[in-house]
Scaffold this motif. Structure first.
Motif, PDB file in Angstrom:
ATOM      1  N   GLU A 182       0.775  -1.175  -0.117  1.00 31.51           N
ATOM      2  CA  GLU A 182       0.025  -0.054   0.036  1.00 31.51           C
ATOM      3  C   GLU A 182       0.838   1.314   0.105  1.00 31.51           C
ATOM      4  O   GLU A 182       0.473   2.129  -0.710  1.00 31.51           O
ATOM      5  N   GLU A 183       1.837   1.363   0.960  1.00 33.34           N
ATOM      6  CA  GLU A 183       2.823   2.420   0.908  1.00 33.34           C
ATOM      7  C   GLU A 183       3.569   2.648  -0.333  1.00 33.34           C
ATOM      8  O   GLU A 183       3.889   3.704  -1.014  1.00 33.34           O
ATOM      9  N   GLU A 184       4.076   1.552  -0.909  1.00 35.21           N
ATOM     10  CA  GLU A 184       4.956   1.303  -2.092  1.00 35.21           C
ATOM     11  C   GLU A 184       4.360   1.895  -3.464  1.00 35.21           C
ATOM     12  O   GLU A 184       4.458   2.502  -4.288  1.00 35.21           O
ATOM     13  N   ARG A 185       2.870   1.568  -3.473  1.00 37.47           N
ATOM     14  CA  ARG A 185       1.901   2.052  -4.354  1.00 37.47           C
ATOM     15  C   ARG A 185       2.081   3.638  -4.826  1.00 37.47           C
ATOM     16  O   ARG A 185       2.302   4.395  -5.477  1.00 37.47           O
ATOM     17  N   LYS A 186       1.911   4.138  -3.387  1.00 37.97           N
ATOM     18  CA  LYS A 186       1.944   5.653  -3.372  1.00 37.97           C
ATOM     19  C   LYS A 186       3.171   6.166  -3.748  1.00 37.97           C
ATOM     20  O   LYS A 186       3.430   7.228  -4.399  1.00 37.97           O
ATOM     21  N   PHE A 187       4.337   5.389  -3.054  1.00 30.09           N
ATOM     22  CA  PHE A 187       5.738   5.694  -3.338  1.00 30.09           C
ATOM     23  C   PHE A 187       6.011   5.783  -5.043  1.00 30.09           C
ATOM     24  O   PHE A 187       6.573   6.803  -5.643  1.00 30.09           O
ATOM     25  N   HIS A 207      27.395 -15.622   5.139  1.00 35.95           N
ATOM     26  CA  HIS A 207      28.447 -16.738   5.684  1.00 35.95           C
ATOM     27  C   HIS A 207      27.832 -18.312   5.762  1.00 35.95           C
ATOM     28  O   HIS A 207      28.547 -19.264   5.368  1.00 35.95           O
ATOM     29  N   VAL A 208      26.545 -18.436   5.834  1.00 36.03           N
ATOM     30  CA  VAL A 208      25.974 -19.539   5.783  1.00 36.03           C
ATOM     31  C   VAL A 208      25.261 -19.898   4.425  1.00 36.03           C
ATOM     32  O   VAL A 208      24.279 -20.816   4.426  1.00 36.03           O
ATOM     33  N   GLY A 209      25.333 -19.110   3.702  1.00 35.80           N
ATOM     34  CA  GLY A 209      24.847 -19.405   2.190  1.00 35.80           C
ATOM     35  C   GLY A 209      23.281 -18.879   2.174  1.00 35.80           C
ATOM     36  O   GLY A 209      23.042 -19.347   1.097  1.00 35.80           O
ATOM     37  N   LEU A 210      22.811 -18.007   2.962  1.00 40.25           N
ATOM     38  CA  LEU A 210      21.606 -17.617   2.931  1.00 40.25           C
ATOM     39  C   LEU A 210      21.666 -16.135   2.143  1.00 40.25           C
ATOM     40  O   LEU A 210      22.667 -15.550   2.188  1.00 40.25           O
ATOM     41  N   ALA A 211      20.465 -15.810   1.555  1.00 42.88           N
ATOM     42  CA  ALA A 211      20.495 -14.670   0.765  1.00 42.88           C
ATOM     43  C   ALA A 211      19.294 -13.588   1.497  1.00 42.88           C
ATOM     44  O   ALA A 211      18.720 -13.920   2.240  1.00 42.88           O
ATOM     45  N   THR A 212      19.621 -12.490   1.108  1.00 47.23           N
ATOM     46  CA  THR A 212      18.989 -11.431   1.950  1.00 47.23           C
ATOM     47  C   THR A 212      18.527 -10.371   0.942  1.00 47.23           C
ATOM     48  O   THR A 212      19.044 -10.254  -0.201  1.00 47.23           O
ATOM     49  N   LEU A 213      17.426  -9.301   1.381  1.00 47.87           N
ATOM     50  CA  LEU A 213      17.083  -8.423   0.713  1.00 47.87           C
ATOM     51  C   LEU A 213      16.477  -7.429   1.718  1.00 47.87           C
ATOM     52  O   LEU A 213      16.100  -7.357   2.649  1.00 47.87           O
ATOM     53  N   THR A 214      17.733  -6.195   1.427  1.00 44.85           N
ATOM     54  CA  THR A 214      17.316  -5.186   2.784  1.00 44.85           C
ATOM     55  C   THR A 214      16.256  -4.154   1.865  1.00 44.85           C
ATOM     56  O   THR A 214      16.397  -3.639   1.030  1.00 44.85           O
ATOM     57  N   HIS A 215      14.940  -4.447   2.671  1.00 48.97           N
ATOM     58  CA  HIS A 215      13.864  -3.848   2.211  1.00 48.97           C
ATOM     59  C   HIS A 215      13.403  -2.562   3.156  1.00 48.97           C
ATOM     60  O   HIS A 215      13.309  -2.770   4.390  1.00 48.97           O
ATOM     61  N   THR A 216      13.301  -1.655   2.391  1.00 50.48           N
ATOM     62  CA  THR A 216      12.867  -0.216   3.286  1.00 50.48           C
ATOM     63  C   THR A 216      11.660   0.571   2.695  1.00 50.48           C
ATOM     64  O   THR A 216      11.836   1.545   2.056  1.00 50.48           O
ATOM     65  N   PRO A 217      10.381  -0.346   3.136  1.00 50.97           N
ATOM     66  CA  PRO A 217       9.354   0.447   2.473  1.00 50.97           C
ATOM     67  C   PRO A 217       9.394   1.683   3.186  1.00 50.97           C
ATOM     68  O   PRO A 217       9.772   1.956   4.464  1.00 50.97           O
ATOM     69  N   SER A 218       8.705   2.772   2.542  1.00 47.84           N
ATOM     70  CA  SER A 218       8.679   4.110   3.277  1.00 47.84           C
ATOM     71  C   SER A 218       7.181   5.022   3.409  1.00 47.84           C
ATOM     72  O   SER A 218       6.905   4.917   2.119  1.00 47.84           O
TER      73      SER A 218
END
Ligand code: IYR
Length: 221
Positions: free
Chosen positions: A88-93, A163-174
């Protein structure tokens, strides 16, 4: 009250050759980290996540106040609530709130208001910055350098997960105040970042982007 200082135990001591080998090896490994947006639904052991969060908690912080709080979200219904609120926030963004200059620099990433990964990934870690805490006597205690401290802790967390082979996404809805409400965090805390964590999907595409030229990020006297 100040406690007596205790002896420092040097954790590791290497000769120059060994240091060089390890610095190069670690650099190569860290260069392989990419932020991804397509996650597998494969489960991740809870103890792995707890260990990585304990690693994050080793970060240095202003006056050792450790102004962070991490909320692990695995519950599908909470993930759904977060997704709906974020979208909802991202649509406005994306519809204009961001402004053209911001949208221009985001174009290379190909992001939009749809955030399916918020439900698909097995784990979301909502990271909160504690601007202040209320002590046992109910007195407000201000925290110092909270952004710097929680930023460092988050960096360690991302590194530990990589380090343990996991992936990440730094998500910053604003704005992301909805996280305070959904996750029932107390006054004094502000959402800092939403880290999406999991195994990568079988096929993942990432933007073809470069890191800055080394000479642009370092100078020396
Ligand atoms: N929060 C939006 C936009 C966005 C902003 C930055 I800065 C990015 O590096 C990526 C996306 C979103 O998550 O789509």
């Amino acid at each position: 009250m100040k406690k007596e200082s205790i002896p420092y135990q040097r954790p590791i001591e290497l000769n120059d050759t060994e240091m060089l080998r390890r610095s190069g090896q670690f650099l190569k490994f860290m260069k392989s980290r990419r932020t991804i947006r397509e996650f597998s639904q494969q489960e991740v052991p809870q103890q792995v996540i707890l260990d990585c969060l304990k690693t994050a908690g080793t970060a240095p912080s202003g006056a050792n106040q450790q102004p962070w709080h991490f909320v692990i979200v695995r519950d599908p219904s909470i993930k759904k609530q977060i997704r709906l609120a974020a979208e909802e926030e991202e649509r406005k963004f994306y519809a204009g709130r961001a402004g053209d200059t911001w949208l221009d620099v985001l174009e290379q990433l190909g992001t939009d208001a749809n955030k399916p990964f918020l439900e698909e990934a097995p784990i979301l870690i909502a990271i909160f910055e504690q601007k202040y805490r209320i002590d046992d006597q109910g007195v407000k205690v201000k925290h110092y350098y909270t952004k710097e401290s929680v930023g460092i802790a988050t960096g360690l967390l991302i590194t530990a997960l990589h380090h343990v082979g996991l992936a990440t996404l730094t998500h910053t809805p604003s704005p992301m105040n909805f996280l305070t409400k959904i996750l029932r965090r107390p006054e004094g805390e502000r959402p800092f970042l939403l880290l999406v964590v999991g195994h990568p999907a079988d096929v993942v595409k990432v933007p073809d982007i470069d890191k800055k030229d080394f000479r642009d990020i370092v100078s020396q006297f």
